[in-house]
Motif scaffolding. Structure first.
Motif, PDB file in Angstrom:
ATOM      1  N   THR A  59       0.836  -1.205   0.000  1.00 17.77           N
ATOM      2  CA  THR A  59       0.000   0.000   0.000  1.00 17.77           C
ATOM      3  C   THR A  59       0.870   1.254   0.000  1.00 17.77           C
ATOM      4  OG1 THR A  59      -0.159   0.099   2.422  1.00 17.77           O
ATOM      5  CG2 THR A  59      -1.804  -1.223   1.258  1.00 17.77           C
ATOM      6  N   ALA A  60       0.431   2.256  -0.748  1.00 15.45           N
ATOM      7  CA  ALA A  60       1.220   3.480  -0.884  1.00 15.45           C
ATOM      8  C   ALA A  60       0.371   4.730  -0.723  1.00 15.45           C
ATOM      9  CB  ALA A  60       1.925   3.503  -2.247  1.00 15.45           C
ATOM     10  N   SER A  61      -0.764   4.599  -0.036  1.00 14.95           N
ATOM     11  CA  SER A  61      -1.589   5.771   0.206  1.00 14.95           C
ATOM     12  C   SER A  61      -0.923   6.675   1.247  1.00 14.95           C
ATOM     13  CB  SER A  61      -2.969   5.357   0.717  1.00 14.95           C
ATOM     14  OG  SER A  61      -3.699   6.489   1.157  1.00 14.95           O
ATOM     15  N   PRO A  62      -0.864   7.985   1.011  1.00 17.93           N
ATOM     16  CA  PRO A  62      -0.307   8.868   2.046  1.00 17.93           C
ATOM     17  C   PRO A  62      -1.207   8.985   3.264  1.00 17.93           C
ATOM     18  CG  PRO A  62      -1.145  10.141   0.188  1.00 17.93           C
ATOM     19  CD  PRO A  62      -1.219   8.699  -0.214  1.00 17.93           C
ATOM     20  N   ARG A  63      -2.510   8.715   3.087  1.00 16.25           N
ATOM     21  CA  ARG A  63      -3.472   8.774   4.199  1.00 16.25           C
ATOM     22  C   ARG A  63      -4.379   7.545   4.108  1.00 16.25           C
ATOM     23  NH1 ARG A  63      -2.748  13.646   2.141  1.00 16.25           N
ATOM     24  NH2 ARG A  63      -4.436  13.340   0.642  1.00 16.25           N
ATOM     25  N   PRO A  64      -3.886   6.394   4.508  1.00 12.71           N
ATOM     26  CA  PRO A  64      -4.675   5.162   4.330  1.00 12.71           C
ATOM     27  C   PRO A  64      -5.951   5.176   5.167  1.00 12.71           C
ATOM     28  CG  PRO A  64      -2.688   4.740   5.630  1.00 12.71           C
ATOM     29  CD  PRO A  64      -2.565   6.128   5.102  1.00 12.71           C
ATOM     30  N   PRO A  65      -7.092   4.930   4.537  1.00 16.81           N
ATOM     31  CA  PRO A  65      -8.347   4.878   5.307  1.00 16.81           C
ATOM     32  C   PRO A  65      -8.413   3.624   6.178  1.00 16.81           C
ATOM     33  CG  PRO A  65      -8.727   4.272   3.016  1.00 16.81           C
ATOM     34  CD  PRO A  65      -7.299   4.730   3.093  1.00 16.81           C
ATOM     35  N   THR A  66      -9.272   3.681   7.183  1.00 22.25           N
ATOM     36  CA  THR A  66      -9.528   2.539   8.049  1.00 22.25           C
ATOM     37  C   THR A  66     -10.584   1.657   7.398  1.00 22.25           C
ATOM     38  OG1 THR A  66      -9.037   3.868  10.008  1.00 22.25           O
ATOM     39  CG2 THR A  66     -10.260   1.820  10.347  1.00 22.25           C
ATOM     40  N   ILE A  67     -10.240   0.397   7.143  1.00 21.89           N
ATOM     41  CA  ILE A  67     -11.160  -0.535   6.491  1.00 21.89           C
ATOM     42  C   ILE A  67     -11.858  -1.377   7.562  1.00 21.89           C
ATOM     43  CG2 ILE A  67     -11.390  -2.420   4.845  1.00 21.89           C
ATOM     44  CD1 ILE A  67      -8.781  -1.483   3.556  1.00 21.89           C
ATOM     45  N   HIS A  68     -13.182  -1.366   7.531  1.00 26.98           N
ATOM     46  CA  HIS A  68     -13.974  -2.190   8.447  1.00 26.98           C
ATOM     47  C   HIS A  68     -14.420  -3.434   7.664  1.00 26.98           C
ATOM     48  CE1 HIS A  68     -14.084   1.885  10.155  1.00 26.98           C
ATOM     49  NE2 HIS A  68     -14.086   1.250  11.318  1.00 26.98           N
ATOM     50  N   ASP A  69     -13.513  -4.376   7.535  1.00 28.91           N
ATOM     51  CA  ASP A  69     -13.720  -5.544   6.690  1.00 28.91           C
ATOM     52  C   ASP A  69     -14.309  -6.699   7.493  1.00 28.91           C
ATOM     53  OD1 ASP A  69     -11.311  -5.524   8.097  1.00 28.91           O
ATOM     54  OD2 ASP A  69     -10.288  -6.817   6.662  1.00 28.91           O
ATOM     55  N   PHE A  70     -15.491  -6.456   8.078  1.00 30.51           N
ATOM     56  CA  PHE A  70     -16.170  -7.454   8.903  1.00 30.51           C
ATOM     57  C   PHE A  70     -17.626  -7.046   9.008  1.00 30.51           C
ATOM     58  CE2 PHE A  70     -13.502  -4.638  11.659  1.00 30.51           C
ATOM     59  CZ  PHE A  70     -14.501  -3.785  12.092  1.00 30.51           C
ATOM     60  N   GLY A  71     -18.432  -7.895   9.579  1.00 37.46           N
ATOM     61  CA  GLY A  71     -19.843  -7.585   9.761  1.00 37.46           C
ATOM     62  C   GLY A  71     -20.370  -8.192  11.046  1.00 37.46           C
ATOM     63  N   GLY A  72     -21.521  -7.685  11.493  1.00 41.09           N
ATOM     64  CA  GLY A  72     -22.185  -8.253  12.655  1.00 41.09           C
ATOM     65  C   GLY A  72     -21.626  -7.835  13.992  1.00 41.09           C
ATOM     66  N   PHE A  73     -20.880  -6.728  14.015  1.00 43.52           N
ATOM     67  CA  PHE A  73     -20.287  -6.262  15.268  1.00 43.52           C
ATOM     68  C   PHE A  73     -20.958  -4.960  15.707  1.00 43.52           C
ATOM     69  CE2 PHE A  73     -16.906  -8.949  13.499  1.00 43.52           C
ATOM     70  CZ  PHE A  73     -16.623  -9.738  14.600  1.00 43.52           C
ATOM     71  N   PRO A  74     -20.727  -4.513  16.940  1.00 45.80           N
ATOM     72  CA  PRO A  74     -21.383  -3.299  17.442  1.00 45.80           C
ATOM     73  C   PRO A  74     -20.979  -2.047  16.663  1.00 45.80           C
ATOM     74  CG  PRO A  74     -20.455  -4.586  19.251  1.00 45.80           C
ATOM     75  CD  PRO A  74     -19.941  -5.191  17.984  1.00 45.80           C
ATOM     76  N   ASP A  75     -21.857  -1.060  16.687  1.00 44.11           N
ATOM     77  CA  ASP A  75     -21.591   0.197  15.989  1.00 44.11           C
ATOM     78  C   ASP A  75     -20.310   0.857  16.476  1.00 44.11           C
ATOM     79  OD1 ASP A  75     -23.913  -0.162  14.566  1.00 44.11           O
ATOM     80  OD2 ASP A  75     -25.112   1.237  15.778  1.00 44.11           O
ATOM     81  N   ALA A  76     -19.988   0.651  17.762  1.00 49.76           N
ATOM     82  CA  ALA A  76     -18.784   1.285  18.310  1.00 49.76           C
ATOM     83  C   ALA A  76     -17.531   0.819  17.588  1.00 49.76           C
ATOM     84  CB  ALA A  76     -18.670   0.976  19.804  1.00 49.76           C
ATOM     85  N   LEU A  77     -17.529  -0.421  17.100  1.00 58.35           N
ATOM     86  CA  LEU A  77     -16.364  -0.922  16.375  1.00 58.35           C
ATOM     87  C   LEU A  77     -16.279  -0.281  15.000  1.00 58.35           C
ATOM     88  CD1 LEU A  77     -14.013  -2.900  16.745  1.00 58.35           C
ATOM     89  CD2 LEU A  77     -15.428  -4.650  15.668  1.00 58.35           C
ATOM     90  N   PHE A  78     -17.420  -0.106  14.352  1.00 62.58           N
ATOM     91  CA  PHE A  78     -17.424   0.528  13.026  1.00 62.58           C
ATOM     92  C   PHE A  78     -17.097   2.024  13.118  1.00 62.58           C
ATOM     93  CE2 PHE A  78     -19.884  -3.301  12.338  1.00 62.58           C
ATOM     94  CZ  PHE A  78     -19.421  -3.728  11.095  1.00 62.58           C
ATOM     95  N   ALA A  79     -17.309   2.600  14.279  1.00 62.53           N
ATOM     96  CA  ALA A  79     -17.004   4.023  14.453  1.00 62.53           C
ATOM     97  C   ALA A  79     -15.512   4.268  14.660  1.00 62.53           C
ATOM     98  CB  ALA A  79     -17.785   4.591  15.637  1.00 62.53           C
ATOM     99  N   MET A  80     -14.745   3.222  14.952  1.00 61.81           N
ATOM    100  CA  MET A  80     -13.328   3.405  15.230  1.00 61.81           C
ATOM    101  C   MET A  80     -12.564   3.756  13.951  1.00 61.81           C
ATOM    102  SD  MET A  80     -12.385   0.469  18.052  1.00 61.81           S
ATOM    103  CE  MET A  80     -10.755   1.212  18.308  1.00 61.81           C
ATOM    104  N   ARG A  81     -11.597   4.622  14.089  1.00 62.82           N
ATOM    105  CA  ARG A  81     -10.697   4.994  13.004  1.00 62.82           C
ATOM    106  C   ARG A  81      -9.264   4.924  13.516  1.00 62.82           C
ATOM    107  NH1 ARG A  81     -14.903   4.481  11.142  1.00 62.82           N
ATOM    108  NH2 ARG A  81     -16.053   5.720   9.602  1.00 62.82           N
ATOM    109  N   TYR A  82      -8.350   4.574  12.624  1.00 62.14           N
ATOM    110  CA  TYR A  82      -6.928   4.578  12.964  1.00 62.14           C
ATOM    111  C   TYR A  82      -6.229   5.436  11.904  1.00 62.14           C
ATOM    112  CZ  TYR A  82      -2.409   3.101  14.728  1.00 62.14           C
ATOM    113  OH  TYR A  82      -1.145   3.095  15.285  1.00 62.14           O
ATOM    114  N   PRO A  83      -6.138   6.753  12.159  1.00 62.63           N
ATOM    115  CA  PRO A  83      -5.703   7.694  11.122  1.00 62.63           C
ATOM    116  C   PRO A  83      -4.184   7.837  10.991  1.00 62.63           C
ATOM    117  CG  PRO A  83      -6.334   8.905  13.076  1.00 62.63           C
ATOM    118  CD  PRO A  83      -6.594   7.443  13.388  1.00 62.63           C
ATOM    119  N   ALA A  84      -3.462   6.735  11.072  1.00 65.46           N
ATOM    120  CA  ALA A  84      -2.008   6.803  10.905  1.00 65.46           C
ATOM    121  C   ALA A  84      -1.669   7.235   9.479  1.00 65.46           C
ATOM    122  CB  ALA A  84      -1.378   5.445  11.199  1.00 65.46           C
TER     123      ALA A  84
END
Length: 271
Positions: A59-84
């Protein structure tokens, strides 16, 4: 700059980002025990070149987005971001190194960080202020290919790059969904038999046995019906291997949901 070890981390369920567990506590303290890296390269089980044209992908994105590559989990998990931030220059350097070693590689300027990367990193480095690059596994390629991939990347450790293989030392989701045990359920005997064998082979520096653990270890195929989550282990091993051995150190062992072992290993002479 002090040479960094390479790491293998079991990332378990995405809920590790939210649920208390011994593995979560371990990862939350690990970042403070390591020399601070200049950048992080994560080889994640959830980034598979077999599904992306068959070539290793960095990957070579200067600002890689946070991918939520799963389903069936609480909204709080989908709200998480890791903006490294990303590190396109490091991505190009990785591509050049792999190409020079005869390993076909593609650079992806758009892809972000999947949960195999951002969940453990959110615990290791919660400030998300260290650049992160991801490199794919290739589940159609043999263990030896992944070990060679790690060997090609090993010099990055001398330049402040922390190489992390993120998978799971055991990964049988069918066994989990058939019983749905609680997070603190005791380990299944067939899980412990496998992880104990891995630990023994690590101590013996038995690289060939480890590369063929799915075939040779007790209950190997029960713990890995598919190879994707053990392949990052082989990359970490290759990246940390020295002329005189792996210098493997088992940093952590615990089990969640009875069947997901959370072992972590470091490789390299200086740890």
């Amino acid at each position: 700059m002090r040479r960094l070890p390479s790491l293998f981390l079991s990332h378990g369920s995405p809920m590790m980002a939210l649920e208390p567990s011994p593995a979560r506590d371990f990862l939350a303290g690990l970042g403070t025990r390591l020399p601070r890296p200049r950048a992080i390269l994560v080889v994640s089980a959830h980034h598979d070149a077999a599904q992306e044209g068959g070539r290793a992908t960095v990957t070579a994105s200067p600002r890689p987005p946070t991918i939520h590559d799963f389903g069936g989990f609480p909204d709080a998990l989908f709200a998480m971001r890791y903006p490294a931030p990303g590190d396109p220059a490091l991505a190009r350097r990785i591509a050049e190194r792999l190409t020079a070693h005869g390993l076909a590689v593609t650079v992806d300027a758009e892809r972000g960080l999947d949960h195999g990367a951002w969940v453990p990193l959110s615990l290791l480095y919660p400030d998300a202020d260290i650049p992160v690059v991801q490199l794919s596994i290739a589940s159609h390629a043999p263990p030896e290919w992944h070990y060679a991939l790690g060997q090609a990347l090993a010099p990055l450790r001398d330049d402040g790059v922390l190489i992390v293989g993120s998978g799971s030392i055991t990964h049988n989701l069918r066994a989990y969904f058939s019983a749905r045990p609680p997070i603190d359920a005791p380990a299944a005997p067939w899980v412990t038999a496998f992880t104990d064998w891995i630990a023994d082979r690590m101590a013996a520096n038995a690289v060939d046995d480890l590369l063929h653990a799915v075939e040779r270890a007790p209950h190997g195929r029960d713990n890995h019906p598919t190879p994707d989550h053990i392949l990052p282990l082989f990359v970490a091993m290759g990246a940390g291997a020295q002329a005189d051995g792996l210098h493997a150190r088992r940093l952590h062992d615990s089990v969640t949901y009875a069947v997901l072992a959370m072992d972590a290993y470091a490789f390299g002479a200086e740890q």
